[in-house]
Design a protein around this motif. Structure first.
Motif, PDB file in Angstrom:
ATOM      1  N   GLN B  31       0.828  -1.205   0.000  1.00 45.69           N
ATOM      2  CA  GLN B  31       0.000   0.000   0.000  1.00 45.69           C
ATOM      3  C   GLN B  31       0.862   1.254   0.000  1.00 45.69           C
ATOM      4  O   GLN B  31       0.598   2.197  -0.757  1.00 45.69           O
ATOM      5  N   TYR B  32       1.894   1.288   0.850  1.00 47.53           N
ATOM      6  CA  TYR B  32       2.709   2.502   0.926  1.00 47.53           C
ATOM      7  C   TYR B  32       3.498   2.739  -0.348  1.00 47.53           C
ATOM      8  O   TYR B  32       3.820   3.880  -0.695  1.00 47.53           O
ATOM      9  N   ALA B  33       3.787   1.634  -1.063  1.00 46.86           N
ATOM     10  CA  ALA B  33       4.478   1.785  -2.355  1.00 46.86           C
ATOM     11  C   ALA B  33       3.678   2.677  -3.300  1.00 46.86           C
ATOM     12  O   ALA B  33       4.232   3.320  -4.190  1.00 46.86           O
ATOM     13  N   LYS B  34       2.366   2.715  -3.103  1.00 44.76           N
ATOM     14  CA  LYS B  34       1.510   3.590  -3.909  1.00 44.76           C
ATOM     15  C   LYS B  34       1.035   4.782  -3.080  1.00 44.76           C
ATOM     16  O   LYS B  34      -0.115   5.218  -3.194  1.00 44.76           O
ATOM     17  N   ARG B  35       1.941   5.344  -2.307  1.00 42.86           N
ATOM     18  CA  ARG B  35       1.567   6.420  -1.386  1.00 42.86           C
ATOM     19  C   ARG B  35       0.947   7.605  -2.117  1.00 42.86           C
ATOM     20  O   ARG B  35       0.007   8.229  -1.620  1.00 42.86           O
ATOM     21  N   PHE B  36       1.446   7.927  -3.337  1.00 45.50           N
ATOM     22  CA  PHE B  36       0.941   9.115  -4.035  1.00 45.50           C
ATOM     23  C   PHE B  36       0.059   8.742  -5.220  1.00 45.50           C
ATOM     24  O   PHE B  36      -0.043   9.485  -6.186  1.00 45.50           O
ATOM     25  N   VAL B  61      -5.876   3.556   3.610  1.00 43.55           N
ATOM     26  CA  VAL B  61      -5.555   3.365   2.178  1.00 43.55           C
ATOM     27  C   VAL B  61      -4.062   3.374   1.913  1.00 43.55           C
ATOM     28  O   VAL B  61      -3.610   2.803   0.913  1.00 43.55           O
ATOM     29  N   VAL B  62      -3.266   4.024   2.785  1.00 46.54           N
ATOM     30  CA  VAL B  62      -1.828   4.097   2.493  1.00 46.54           C
ATOM     31  C   VAL B  62      -0.997   3.166   3.368  1.00 46.54           C
ATOM     32  O   VAL B  62       0.232   3.215   3.341  1.00 46.54           O
ATOM     33  N   GLY B  63      -1.639   2.289   4.138  1.00 49.34           N
ATOM     34  CA  GLY B  63      -0.888   1.218   4.795  1.00 49.34           C
ATOM     35  C   GLY B  63      -0.485   1.495   6.222  1.00 49.34           C
ATOM     36  O   GLY B  63       0.469   0.893   6.720  1.00 49.34           O
ATOM     37  N   ALA B  64      -1.207   2.372   6.911  1.00 50.99           N
ATOM     38  CA  ALA B  64      -0.943   2.561   8.334  1.00 50.99           C
ATOM     39  C   ALA B  64      -1.729   1.519   9.110  1.00 50.99           C
ATOM     40  O   ALA B  64      -2.953   1.535   9.079  1.00 50.99           O
TER      41      ALA B  64
END
Lengths: 204, 137
Positions: B31-36, B61-64
């Protein structure tokens, strides 16, 4: 403005699409084929701007053919649907295809499958579904009259009922419809027209 | 599809099943790999670790990630779900009671949300395997 309607049953799938090509207030032609035959057991209908739709449908058609030549096998409905969805998904964050699809096919074991896909690469297998404004009018018709154990004839009648409903209530004139019928025997295509006489609806 | 691919590759390379904690970490990393340009999904992970202890966690959505011992909720009616779960949850329920609580919490919550509903699916994970039941709307 494209309308796509699909119905699946035991051993068959029917996908219907209007044949109008129009922009703004003008209809260019009523012979636009929006359902492409992928192989003997699958059809892919598309709705959206003609440029994207034609490019995408032909791209898929040719790739399905190439895959069949390379492997010597006919792909399953499930596999093909997921392939189409993957193409839409890969393009989504680069150069999206603005095409909504209905993929209908009959597998080697004789079971019929209909897959609804939208331009965002959402996919859902459905018994019956539609794209475009048609859905607003006929999803309830299909809810009411669809039966899981319908015969092919009943399926065709149901599609005709839906086409008539759209012709009666939808603002845009869609005088010709292409109906692709997929069975275990293969794919047949027919051109039908709404059989409803709108002059009946004009009061004295 | 991407998750299925990654889990399959893990299994082939490591020759063992992935633990839920490890899987959660992998999901958050993806998920964080697609942060933006994120995947618009808020996943919930549930499983049994190697000692058959239950593990649940969720992320945004960003992996927290967040790990809890009682319940994780997600979707358009999380506010409703927090309410129903908090009311009906008890510690150390058995399999059947857990199914009942889960099903009722879900159905009651989605009935108050226009964007959710039309039934439900419940997966109960035990060391025997995963049993799936569909709830009627």
């Amino acid at each position: 403005m494209d309308s796509l309607i699909g119905v699946s049953g035991k051993g068959f799938v029917i996908v219907a699409a209007d044949m109008s090509a129009a922009r703004s207030i003008m209809a260019y032609q009523y012979s636009d084929h929006k359902i492409l035959q992928l192989d003997d057991s699958k059809v892919l209908g598309g709705a959206g701007p003609q440029a994207d739709r034609v490019r995408f449908l032909e791209y898929i058609e040719k790739n399905v053919k190439l895959n069949a030549l390379r492997t010597g096998l006919t792909a399953s409905c499930h596999g093909t649907a997921h392939y189409v969805r993957r193409e839409l998904a890969d393009a989504l964050r680069k150069a999206p295809y603005q095409v909504n699809c209905l993929l209908g096919g009959v597998d080697a074991d004789g079971s019929g499958h209909l897959y609804w896909m939208d331009y965002l690469a959402t996919m859902q297998e459905t018994k019956y579904s539609a794209h475009g404004y048609a859905g607003y009018f006929i999803l309830s018709t299909l809810d009411r009259y669809y039966k899981e154990d319908m015969t092919l004839e009943q399926g065709k009648e149901l599609i005709q009922t839906c086409i008539n409903e759209v012709a009666t209530r939808f603002l845009i004139n869609q005088p010709k419809w292409k109906v692709s019928i997929v069975t275990a025997e293969g794919v047949t295509e027919e051109v039908t027209q709404p059989t409803v006489d709108l002059t009946d609806k004009i009061p004295e | 599809e991407n998750l299925r691919f990654r889990v399959n590759m893990y299994k082939y390379k490591e020759e063992r099943d992935i633990a839920p904690e490890t899987f959660m970490n992998m999901v958050c990393s993806m998920q964080y790999a697609k942060r933006f340009g994120p995947w618009f999904a808020e996943p919930i992970v549930a499983g049994l670790d190697k000692d058959d202890k239950p593990y649940i966690s969720g992320s945004d959505v960003v992996g927290a990630p967040v790990e809890t011992s009682d319940f994780i909720v997600g979707g358009t009616c999380t506010d409703n779900l927090y309410g129903t779960c908090e009311s009906l949850y008890k510690k150390d329920m058995d399999k059947d009671e857990l199914f009942e609580v889960l099903a009722q919490s879900l159905l009651a919550a989605v009935d108050r949300d226009a964007l959710s509903g039309w039934g439900g699916v419940v997966h109960i994970i035990t060391k025997e395997g995963v049993s799936t039941k569909t709830l009627k709307a």
